[in-house]
Design a protein around this motif. Structure first.
Motif, PDB file in Angstrom:
ATOM      1  N   TRP A 205      13.349 128.170  47.244  1.00  0.00           N
ATOM      2  CA  TRP A 205      14.262 127.415  46.366  1.00  0.00           C
ATOM      3  C   TRP A 205      15.706 127.444  46.843  1.00  0.00           C
ATOM      4  O   TRP A 205      16.453 126.480  46.670  1.00  0.00           O
ATOM      5  CB  TRP A 205      14.184 127.990  44.942  1.00  0.00           C
ATOM      6  CG  TRP A 205      15.101 127.320  43.971  1.00  0.00           C
ATOM      7  CD1 TRP A 205      14.903 126.144  43.315  1.00  0.00           C
ATOM      8  CD2 TRP A 205      16.389 127.792  43.544  1.00  0.00           C
ATOM      9  NE1 TRP A 205      15.967 125.846  42.503  1.00  0.00           N
ATOM     10  CE2 TRP A 205      16.899 126.850  42.623  1.00  0.00           C
ATOM     11  CE3 TRP A 205      17.150 128.914  43.843  1.00  0.00           C
ATOM     12  CZ2 TRP A 205      18.143 127.007  42.021  1.00  0.00           C
ATOM     13  CZ3 TRP A 205      18.387 129.065  43.243  1.00  0.00           C
ATOM     14  CH2 TRP A 205      18.870 128.112  42.340  1.00  0.00           C
ATOM     15  N   LEU A 206      16.157 128.534  47.445  1.00  0.00           N
ATOM     16  CA  LEU A 206      17.577 128.712  47.787  1.00  0.00           C
ATOM     17  C   LEU A 206      18.145 127.649  48.718  1.00  0.00           C
ATOM     18  O   LEU A 206      19.310 127.261  48.559  1.00  0.00           O
ATOM     19  CB  LEU A 206      17.784 130.106  48.396  1.00  0.00           C
ATOM     20  CG  LEU A 206      17.739 131.276  47.408  1.00  0.00           C
ATOM     21  CD1 LEU A 206      17.806 132.603  48.150  1.00  0.00           C
ATOM     22  CD2 LEU A 206      18.869 131.177  46.398  1.00  0.00           C
ATOM     23  N   PRO A 207      17.426 127.134  49.706  1.00  0.00           N
ATOM     24  CA  PRO A 207      18.033 126.102  50.564  1.00  0.00           C
ATOM     25  C   PRO A 207      18.497 124.864  49.806  1.00  0.00           C
ATOM     26  O   PRO A 207      19.384 124.144  50.291  1.00  0.00           O
ATOM     27  CB  PRO A 207      16.898 125.752  51.548  1.00  0.00           C
ATOM     28  CG  PRO A 207      16.074 126.986  51.615  1.00  0.00           C
ATOM     29  CD  PRO A 207      16.108 127.560  50.237  1.00  0.00           C
ATOM     30  N   TYR A 267      24.398 134.837  43.146  1.00  0.00           N
ATOM     31  CA  TYR A 267      23.024 134.943  43.631  1.00  0.00           C
ATOM     32  C   TYR A 267      22.821 136.115  44.589  1.00  0.00           C
ATOM     33  O   TYR A 267      21.832 136.846  44.461  1.00  0.00           O
ATOM     34  CB  TYR A 267      22.596 133.626  44.284  1.00  0.00           C
ATOM     35  CG  TYR A 267      22.339 132.516  43.302  1.00  0.00           C
ATOM     36  CD1 TYR A 267      21.337 132.635  42.337  1.00  0.00           C
ATOM     37  CD2 TYR A 267      23.074 131.342  43.324  1.00  0.00           C
ATOM     38  CE1 TYR A 267      21.101 131.616  41.418  1.00  0.00           C
ATOM     39  CE2 TYR A 267      22.845 130.317  42.419  1.00  0.00           C
ATOM     40  CZ  TYR A 267      21.854 130.460  41.465  1.00  0.00           C
ATOM     41  OH  TYR A 267      21.624 129.455  40.559  1.00  0.00           O
ATOM     42  N   PRO A 268      23.711 136.349  45.582  1.00  0.00           N
ATOM     43  CA  PRO A 268      23.495 137.529  46.445  1.00  0.00           C
ATOM     44  C   PRO A 268      23.501 138.837  45.656  1.00  0.00           C
ATOM     45  O   PRO A 268      22.703 139.744  45.948  1.00  0.00           O
ATOM     46  CB  PRO A 268      24.663 137.463  47.434  1.00  0.00           C
ATOM     47  CG  PRO A 268      25.093 136.045  47.430  1.00  0.00           C
ATOM     48  CD  PRO A 268      24.866 135.552  46.045  1.00  0.00           C
ATOM     49  N   LEU A 269      24.375 138.948  44.660  1.00  0.00           N
ATOM     50  CA  LEU A 269      24.432 140.180  43.872  1.00  0.00           C
ATOM     51  C   LEU A 269      23.158 140.372  43.049  1.00  0.00           C
ATOM     52  O   LEU A 269      22.635 141.491  42.962  1.00  0.00           O
ATOM     53  CB  LEU A 269      25.652 140.139  42.947  1.00  0.00           C
ATOM     54  CG  LEU A 269      27.012 139.966  43.626  1.00  0.00           C
ATOM     55  CD1 LEU A 269      28.121 139.882  42.590  1.00  0.00           C
ATOM     56  CD2 LEU A 269      27.277 141.103  44.594  1.00  0.00           C
ATOM     57  N   LEU A 270      22.661 139.284  42.465  1.00  0.00           N
ATOM     58  CA  LEU A 270      21.441 139.386  41.666  1.00  0.00           C
ATOM     59  C   LEU A 270      20.243 139.745  42.528  1.00  0.00           C
ATOM     60  O   LEU A 270      19.414 140.589  42.157  1.00  0.00           O
ATOM     61  CB  LEU A 270      21.198 138.072  40.929  1.00  0.00           C
ATOM     62  CG  LEU A 270      22.187 137.712  39.821  1.00  0.00           C
ATOM     63  CD1 LEU A 270      21.952 136.288  39.327  1.00  0.00           C
ATOM     64  CD2 LEU A 270      22.070 138.693  38.664  1.00  0.00           C
ATOM     65  N   GLU A 289      14.620 140.384  51.112  1.00  0.00           N
ATOM     66  CA  GLU A 289      15.564 140.577  52.218  1.00  0.00           C
ATOM     67  C   GLU A 289      15.833 139.248  52.921  1.00  0.00           C
ATOM     68  O   GLU A 289      16.979 138.951  53.295  1.00  0.00           O
ATOM     69  CB  GLU A 289      14.997 141.606  53.199  1.00  0.00           C
ATOM     70  CG  GLU A 289      14.921 143.019  52.616  1.00  0.00           C
ATOM     71  CD  GLU A 289      14.231 143.983  53.554  1.00  0.00           C
ATOM     72  OE1 GLU A 289      13.612 143.508  54.549  1.00  0.00           O
ATOM     73  OE2 GLU A 289      14.291 145.204  53.305  1.00  0.00           O
ATOM     74  N   LEU A 290      14.800 138.444  53.091  1.00  0.00           N
ATOM     75  CA  LEU A 290      14.983 137.131  53.701  1.00  0.00           C
ATOM     76  C   LEU A 290      15.794 136.212  52.791  1.00  0.00           C
ATOM     77  O   LEU A 290      16.642 135.440  53.268  1.00  0.00           O
ATOM     78  CB  LEU A 290      13.612 136.512  53.993  1.00  0.00           C
ATOM     79  CG  LEU A 290      13.606 135.090  54.581  1.00  0.00           C
ATOM     80  CD1 LEU A 290      14.374 135.044  55.902  1.00  0.00           C
ATOM     81  CD2 LEU A 290      12.175 134.591  54.757  1.00  0.00           C
ATOM     82  N   ALA A 291      15.565 136.307  51.483  1.00  0.00           N
ATOM     83  CA  ALA A 291      16.303 135.462  50.538  1.00  0.00           C
ATOM     84  C   ALA A 291      17.798 135.788  50.563  1.00  0.00           C
ATOM     85  O   ALA A 291      18.634 134.877  50.477  1.00  0.00           O
ATOM     86  CB  ALA A 291      15.746 135.659  49.129  1.00  0.00           C
ATOM     87  N   ILE A 295      20.748 133.003  51.355  1.00  0.00           N
ATOM     88  CA  ILE A 295      21.846 132.649  50.451  1.00  0.00           C
ATOM     89  C   ILE A 295      23.193 132.956  51.093  1.00  0.00           C
ATOM     90  O   ILE A 295      24.179 132.229  50.878  1.00  0.00           O
ATOM     91  CB  ILE A 295      21.704 133.393  49.104  1.00  0.00           C
ATOM     92  CG1 ILE A 295      22.744 132.897  48.109  1.00  0.00           C
ATOM     93  CG2 ILE A 295      21.793 134.892  49.292  1.00  0.00           C
ATOM     94  CD1 ILE A 295      22.696 131.437  47.795  1.00  0.00           C
ATOM     95  N   GLN A 296      23.267 133.991  51.927  1.00  0.00           N
ATOM     96  CA  GLN A 296      24.523 134.263  52.614  1.00  0.00           C
ATOM     97  C   GLN A 296      24.856 133.164  53.611  1.00  0.00           C
ATOM     98  O   GLN A 296      26.019 132.773  53.760  1.00  0.00           O
ATOM     99  CB  GLN A 296      24.444 135.621  53.315  1.00  0.00           C
ATOM    100  CG  GLN A 296      24.468 136.801  52.342  1.00  0.00           C
ATOM    101  CD  GLN A 296      24.287 138.144  53.037  1.00  0.00           C
ATOM    102  OE1 GLN A 296      23.829 138.204  54.187  1.00  0.00           O
ATOM    103  NE2 GLN A 296      24.626 139.224  52.346  1.00  0.00           N
ATOM    104  N   GLY A 297      23.831 132.639  54.278  1.00  0.00           N
ATOM    105  CA  GLY A 297      24.068 131.516  55.178  1.00  0.00           C
ATOM    106  C   GLY A 297      24.490 130.256  54.440  1.00  0.00           C
ATOM    107  O   GLY A 297      25.365 129.516  54.898  1.00  0.00           O
ATOM    108  N   VAL A 298      23.868 130.007  53.276  1.00  0.00           N
ATOM    109  CA  VAL A 298      24.244 128.843  52.472  1.00  0.00           C
ATOM    110  C   VAL A 298      25.691 128.954  52.012  1.00  0.00           C
ATOM    111  O   VAL A 298      26.470 127.991  52.095  1.00  0.00           O
ATOM    112  CB  VAL A 298      23.293 128.713  51.261  1.00  0.00           C
ATOM    113  CG1 VAL A 298      23.808 127.658  50.292  1.00  0.00           C
ATOM    114  CG2 VAL A 298      21.885 128.357  51.726  1.00  0.00           C
ATOM    115  N   LEU A 299      26.076 130.135  51.533  1.00  0.00           N
ATOM    116  CA  LEU A 299      27.455 130.331  51.071  1.00  0.00           C
ATOM    117  C   LEU A 299      28.449 130.222  52.218  1.00  0.00           C
ATOM    118  O   LEU A 299      29.563 129.722  52.030  1.00  0.00           O
ATOM    119  CB  LEU A 299      27.584 131.692  50.389  1.00  0.00           C
ATOM    120  CG  LEU A 299      26.810 131.870  49.078  1.00  0.00           C
ATOM    121  CD1 LEU A 299      27.038 133.260  48.509  1.00  0.00           C
ATOM    122  CD2 LEU A 299      27.212 130.819  48.062  1.00  0.00           C
TER     123      LEU A 299
END
Length: 536
Positions: A205-207, A267-270, A289-291, A295-299
């Motif tokens: 979902w994150l992408p 999202y990264p914190l959650l 860990e992959l998620a 999300i760090q790459g998206v941000l």
């Protein structure tokens, strides 16, 4: 007989006794005509009602009884004349703001269910529950921004459709994205209210959050337009009414528009909190860990896009008084590292922009109700920038004539920036509001300089006298920075004698042998710089 009410005032018992006595005489001598008007006896049947008891509580009740007595023929309906009547009901209290549900996952369980889960599992489910509840709140806020703000302002013609589209963006397009995550989490929830595996759901979902790149990139321009429209009385009145309404939760419109951006950074914190309470052998561990990596790459991509948009927005707002001020490197700036309001040594407010390639000092101006930034002096390329961290008290701030002869307080939270080659322009002593912001500016400047000069970031503190009031350019040459900022433009033939005498020598910082410069030349050079700075 005299009685006192609770305020200590005399009760008219004497007049009541006189009325009774007159009535008795009239009964005895009824044959004698009398023109005296006798006040009819009201409801008084016994004097016992007027006897003042001893206790204070009874005295208070006695006073209340006296106020409630009414005589026949008063025509006041039992109301004491001259006494204002208190309203029966209190004024309606303002409606309290709507509050969000703050129930924890563990509070939805009964006592027997809590005993079946370990402490670590309860904390894991709490983190997942917080993710789910946050999605629900976000959907409600996006819908509220549309229904309570966008649609009414469009219907009432408070703003045009184009302006609303620029401010709100495409908020409706993001609601299905978050509803999809909620649906998947609801499917993964078991009968006992727990979510077994969530890692694969968020990985797929994150992408989709990349859709927020355009929305976040437009926020700087949207905020500027909203602030400009707030000058309209109709817009201000509408937003104020919404702010006072319970649905707003005491949040203004921009708070609702900024909620999606702030949600992205949660999202990264959650996910880290869920991973923290997930057992290493759990199937979710590698997926979580992959998620987090996704999300760090998206941000990072969103931040880069937003930085480029913000940088271009302020570059377009720059106003040059002369083409020589426009440095070609400005077109290479892809990010704005830091910006804010500072003061120079003369006390002038400057809005300073630190781009990736240039340090630009400006003065905010308004042109046809549009805000822009007039470039002040010559921009300093970051690769030629020298930073000096000045100690408190090294420099006196303030450019007034009287302040030059007064023992004013020494300046605090100051630093100096200048060209690496002093002949290219003047230095600038800048003052920040507090230590915290000064440290932020120093960190940003050092980081920018370290890209071009990793080994040399900050030079030792130089003499406090070498600042913008003492130009670092040769005095005999025409100063481009002074002529570009509205100062008088000196002609080559109108150079003063003092400047001609010092034109053959360079500035104190750039001169290889400052011992050959006389004190008279130094004073003349500083005096010329002070005159130019005062003219700005």
């Amino acid at each position: 007989m005299v009685a006192y009410d609770e305020l200590g005032s005399l009760v008219p018992i004497k007049r009541t006794l006189q009325a009774i006595d007159c009535q008795n005489r009239g009964n005895k001598d009824s044959e004698e005509p009398s023109n005296k008007r006798v006040r009819p006896l009201g409801r008084v049947t016994s004097l016992a009602n007027f006897i003042s008891p001893v206790r204070n509580g009874a005295v208070r009740r006695f006073g209340q009884t006296i106020q409630s007595i009414s005589f026949r023929g008063d025509g006041n309906g039992g109301k004491t004349p001259g006494v204002p009547q208190k309203p029966c009901s209190k004024a309606a209290a303002p409606t309290p703001p709507k509050r969000r549900n703050s129930t924890l996952w563990s509070e939805t369980l009964d006592v027997h269910q809590k005993g079946t889960f370990s402490t670590k599992e309860i904390k894991r489910q709490e983190a997942i529950f917080e993710l789910t509840r946050g999605e629900q709140d976000l959907i409600e806020d996006l819908q509220l921004a549309r229904k309570a703000y966008h649609d009414p302002m469009l219907k009432l013609s408070i703003m045009s459709e184009e302006e609303l589209s620029h401010i709100f963006g495409d908020l409706d397009a993001y609601i299905p994205l978050h509803e999809d995550l909620l649906a998947q989490l609801a499917t993964a929830t078991g009968p006992d209210g727990t979510v077994g595996q969530i890692g694969q759901i968020v990985v797929s979902w994150l992408p989709g959050l990349n859709a927020y790149r355009d929305y976040c990139s437009n926020q700087v321009a949207a905020k500027a337009l909203l602030d400009q429209k707030k000058q309209d009385r109709r817009v201000q009145d509408f937003l104020q009414r919404c702010l006072e309404s319970p649905f707003s939760r005491k949040l203004d419109l921009w708070s609702f528009l900024d909620i999606p951006r702030s949600r992205l950074f949660k999202y990264p914190l959650l996910l880290k909190e869920i991973l923290k309470h997930t057992m290493p052998e759990h199937p979710d561990t590698p997926h979580l860990e992959l998620a987090i990596t996704i999300i760090q790459g998206v941000l990072s991509d969103i931040n880069m896009k937003k930085g480029e948009s913000e940088s271009q927005y302020y570059i377009d707002k720059l106003e040059y008084l002369d083409d020589r001020q426009r440095d070609p490197r400005i077109d290479q700036c892809k990010s704005l590292l830091c910006h804010g309001e500072l003061r120079n040594k003369s006390g002038t407010k400057l809005h300073v922009f630190l781009f990736t390639e240039l340090l630009v000092m400006t003065r905010p101006v308004t042109r046809n109700e549009h805000h822009c930034f007039q470039v002040y002096r010559q921009p300093i390329p970051v690769q030629d920038l020298v930073l000096e961290d000045l100690q408190d008290g090294d420099v006196k701030m303030g450019g007034s004539f009287r302040g030059a002869f007064s023992n004013s307080d020494k300046a605090k939270n100051i630093f100096r920036v200048r060209f690496h080659e002093p002949s290219r322009g003047q230095s600038h002593t800048l003052q920040v509001n507090d230590v915290f912001h000064k440290q932020q500016w120093l960190n940003c400047l050092r980081s920018a300089i370290s890209v071009h000069h990793p080994a040399d970031v900050t030079t030792p503190t130089s003499s406090p006298e070498a600042d913008e009031n003492c130009p670092l350019t040769p005095a005999g040459a025409t100063s481009a920075s002074s002529s570009l900022c509205g100062d008088e433009t000196p002609s080559p033939t109108s150079t003063s004698p003092s400047s001609r005498s010092s034109s053959s020598s360079s500035s104190p910082l750039s001169s290889p042998s400052p011992k050959h410069k006389t004190k008279k030349d130094k004073r003349s050079l500083c005096a010329l710089g002070k005159r130019k700075e005062t003219m700005v």
